[in-house]
Scaffold this motif. Sequence first.
Motif, PDB file in Angstrom:
ATOM      1  N   LEU A 167       0.515  -1.251  -0.096  1.00  0.00           N
ATOM      2  CA  LEU A 167       0.182  -0.247   0.083  1.00  0.00           C
ATOM      3  C   LEU A 167       0.971   1.638  -0.277  1.00  0.00           C
ATOM      4  O   LEU A 167       1.551   1.508   0.927  1.00  0.00           O
ATOM      5  CB  LEU A 167      -1.114   0.345   1.135  1.00  0.00           C
ATOM      6  CG  LEU A 167      -2.299  -0.834   1.201  1.00  0.00           C
ATOM      7  CD1 LEU A 167      -1.839  -2.446   1.660  1.00  0.00           C
ATOM      8  CD2 LEU A 167      -3.024  -0.837   2.512  1.00  0.00           C
ATOM      9  N   VAL A 168       0.450   1.908  -0.987  1.00  0.00           N
ATOM     10  CA  VAL A 168       1.236   3.520  -0.800  1.00  0.00           C
ATOM     11  C   VAL A 168       0.674   4.870  -0.063  1.00  0.00           C
ATOM     12  O   VAL A 168      -0.539   4.508  -0.279  1.00  0.00           O
ATOM     13  CB  VAL A 168       1.032   4.463  -2.265  1.00  0.00           C
ATOM     14  CG1 VAL A 168       1.917   4.962  -2.083  1.00  0.00           C
ATOM     15  CG2 VAL A 168       2.188   3.267  -2.601  1.00  0.00           C
ATOM     16  N   VAL A 169       0.899   4.964   1.188  1.00  0.00           N
ATOM     17  CA  VAL A 169       0.464   5.515   2.206  1.00  0.00           C
ATOM     18  C   VAL A 169       0.519   7.179   2.175  1.00  0.00           C
ATOM     19  O   VAL A 169       2.170   7.091   2.339  1.00  0.00           O
ATOM     20  CB  VAL A 169       0.169   5.017   3.892  1.00  0.00           C
ATOM     21  CG1 VAL A 169       0.033   5.500   5.204  1.00  0.00           C
ATOM     22  CG2 VAL A 169       0.040   3.757   3.610  1.00  0.00           C
ATOM     23  N   ALA A 170      -0.115   8.067   2.676  1.00  0.00           N
ATOM     24  CA  ALA A 170       0.196   9.069   2.621  1.00  0.00           C
ATOM     25  C   ALA A 170      -0.128   9.585   4.019  1.00  0.00           C
ATOM     26  O   ALA A 170      -0.590   9.457   4.829  1.00  0.00           O
ATOM     27  CB  ALA A 170      -0.691  10.152   1.581  1.00  0.00           C
ATOM     28  N   ALA A 171       1.340   9.954   4.631  1.00  0.00           N
ATOM     29  CA  ALA A 171       1.080  10.124   6.736  1.00  0.00           C
ATOM     30  C   ALA A 171       1.719  11.158   6.413  1.00  0.00           C
ATOM     31  O   ALA A 171       2.529  11.762   6.004  1.00  0.00           O
ATOM     32  CB  ALA A 171       1.311   9.348   7.450  1.00  0.00           C
ATOM     33  N   ARG A 172       1.170  11.766   7.305  1.00  0.00           N
ATOM     34  CA  ARG A 172       2.002  13.462   8.361  1.00  0.00           C
ATOM     35  C   ARG A 172       3.296  13.709   9.111  1.00  0.00           C
ATOM     36  O   ARG A 172       2.906  12.739  10.155  1.00  0.00           O
ATOM     37  CB  ARG A 172       0.930  14.339   9.072  1.00  0.00           C
ATOM     38  CG  ARG A 172       1.496  15.789   8.937  1.00  0.00           C
ATOM     39  CD  ARG A 172       0.057  16.498   9.411  1.00  0.00           C
ATOM     40  NE  ARG A 172      -0.832  16.653   8.172  1.00  0.00           N
ATOM     41  CZ  ARG A 172      -0.210  17.412   7.427  1.00  0.00           C
ATOM     42  NH1 ARG A 172       0.554  18.023   7.302  1.00  0.00           N
ATOM     43  NH2 ARG A 172      -1.142  17.697   6.005  1.00  0.00           N
ATOM     44  N   LEU A 185       5.580   9.958   1.820  1.00  0.00           N
ATOM     45  CA  LEU A 185       4.689   8.899   1.247  1.00  0.00           C
ATOM     46  C   LEU A 185       5.325   7.508   1.837  1.00  0.00           C
ATOM     47  O   LEU A 185       6.707   7.993   1.480  1.00  0.00           O
ATOM     48  CB  LEU A 185       4.702   8.959  -0.398  1.00  0.00           C
ATOM     49  CG  LEU A 185       3.713   9.898  -0.601  1.00  0.00           C
ATOM     50  CD1 LEU A 185       3.235   9.748  -2.238  1.00  0.00           C
ATOM     51  CD2 LEU A 185       2.686  10.055   0.111  1.00  0.00           C
ATOM     52  N   PHE A 186       4.539   6.214   1.877  1.00  0.00           N
ATOM     53  CA  PHE A 186       5.353   5.206   2.141  1.00  0.00           C
ATOM     54  C   PHE A 186       5.213   4.132   1.645  1.00  0.00           C
ATOM     55  O   PHE A 186       3.560   3.871   1.211  1.00  0.00           O
ATOM     56  CB  PHE A 186       4.803   4.927   3.565  1.00  0.00           C
ATOM     57  CG  PHE A 186       5.967   5.810   4.404  1.00  0.00           C
ATOM     58  CD1 PHE A 186       7.220   6.378   5.190  1.00  0.00           C
ATOM     59  CD2 PHE A 186       5.157   7.274   5.197  1.00  0.00           C
ATOM     60  CE1 PHE A 186       7.763   6.832   5.878  1.00  0.00           C
ATOM     61  CE2 PHE A 186       5.830   8.238   5.956  1.00  0.00           C
ATOM     62  CZ  PHE A 186       6.966   7.842   6.568  1.00  0.00           C
ATOM     63  N   ALA A 187       5.734   2.623   1.251  1.00  0.00           N
ATOM     64  CA  ALA A 187       5.711   1.895   0.585  1.00  0.00           C
ATOM     65  C   ALA A 187       5.355   0.872   1.574  1.00  0.00           C
ATOM     66  O   ALA A 187       6.435   0.557   2.885  1.00  0.00           O
ATOM     67  CB  ALA A 187       6.471   0.936  -0.291  1.00  0.00           C
ATOM     68  N   VAL A 188       4.318   0.422   1.707  1.00  0.00           N
ATOM     69  CA  VAL A 188       3.427  -0.214   3.100  1.00  0.00           C
ATOM     70  C   VAL A 188       3.687  -1.568   3.138  1.00  0.00           C
ATOM     71  O   VAL A 188       1.976  -1.477   2.115  1.00  0.00           O
ATOM     72  CB  VAL A 188       2.811   0.552   4.364  1.00  0.00           C
ATOM     73  CG1 VAL A 188       2.746  -0.600   4.938  1.00  0.00           C
ATOM     74  CG2 VAL A 188       3.249   1.737   4.861  1.00  0.00           C
TER      75      VAL A 188
END
Length: 379
Positions: A167-172, A185-188
Amino acid sequence: MALYHTEDQAMLADTARQFMSDEGTIAKQLRHWRDKQCKDGFGHALWKQFAELGFTGILVAEADGGLGMGHVEAGIVLEEIGRNLTPSPFLTSSVMAATAIGAGSADLRGRYLPGLLAGDSVFAVAIDEGPKHRPERIATRAERAGNGFRITGGKAFVVHGGSADMLVVAARTAGADDDNDGITLFAVPKDAAGLSQDAVRLVDSSMATHVKLDGVQVDADAVIGEVDAGRELLNRVLNAGRVGAAAESVGVAGGAFDMTTTYLKQRKQFGQLIGEFQALQHRAAHLYSELEIARASVIKAQQMLDAGSDKAELMVSVAKAKAGKAASLAVKEGVQMHGGIGMTDEYDIGLYMKRDRALSEFMGDMYYHAERVAQLSGY
């Protein structure tokens, strides 16, 4: 730029049209997997065929083994997907996630892109946190921990989330929830500790999940792009998804229009073909013109994205709003002109309406993008 396809793009369109009409039909794919209550909502064998034709690598750089094409070419495939209501993870994986991963490190690209190109991997993009598309606000937090980050928060209606290998996750990573900056952005990976998903079936029978990230630990090499400076990349991912969804909406509208005009030429009432009634002819002609305007706006947006125009974001919202409006009109007119049978599951026209409802909300509905057009135009 001319608002029509080049010779090479026309050849791609012919290939995609033939493939979808042969292998991606409603009977073979949508109805088949829906009736089986498939947990993925699509067929992995068909996804492998996408890869064999090179579709999965359309937006992947040639240096990474892809075709190195652009959004115009991706849109050609998406329009045929929409026309046939073909369930597949193409939009989330080969358009949105591929755009994100393509901006990542060589290690990240080497880890995930080969699986995408082979049709062995499916990816999802986790951005929105509520029932409506509002990427301006991101509350999911990623705090530094050890040599990486700990992610905590939740994401809503992540399409193909349950089928995704990553999942490509957008986080703060900095600032307040509504700040423009401070996004990463993180590759989880799907098996990350603390990651859980609750599956939901959408109105069009596609699958999504509500994602919970409870202190998910990722290494620093899971970062896509730069820490705190991910808003620009996120916008690129969003624009890719929005113009892709607009292209698919044009396909949905075109499929509904073709089905409706065919019915008008076959159905008789009072001893006369209903397509001979002038009132229905006028409505069909109006729908055709709206569909062509929508298609032109989508091609223009795709071309501007591929050219790196500073006005591309504005045109993407124009295309998403116009395609959504045209598709909504097409499916409503289709169901109404079919009469009572248009409301039954036996006829496919109702399936176009359901797909339109899900697709119109994906990456923002016509009202969201009409407002964006006003804002970006300075009104």
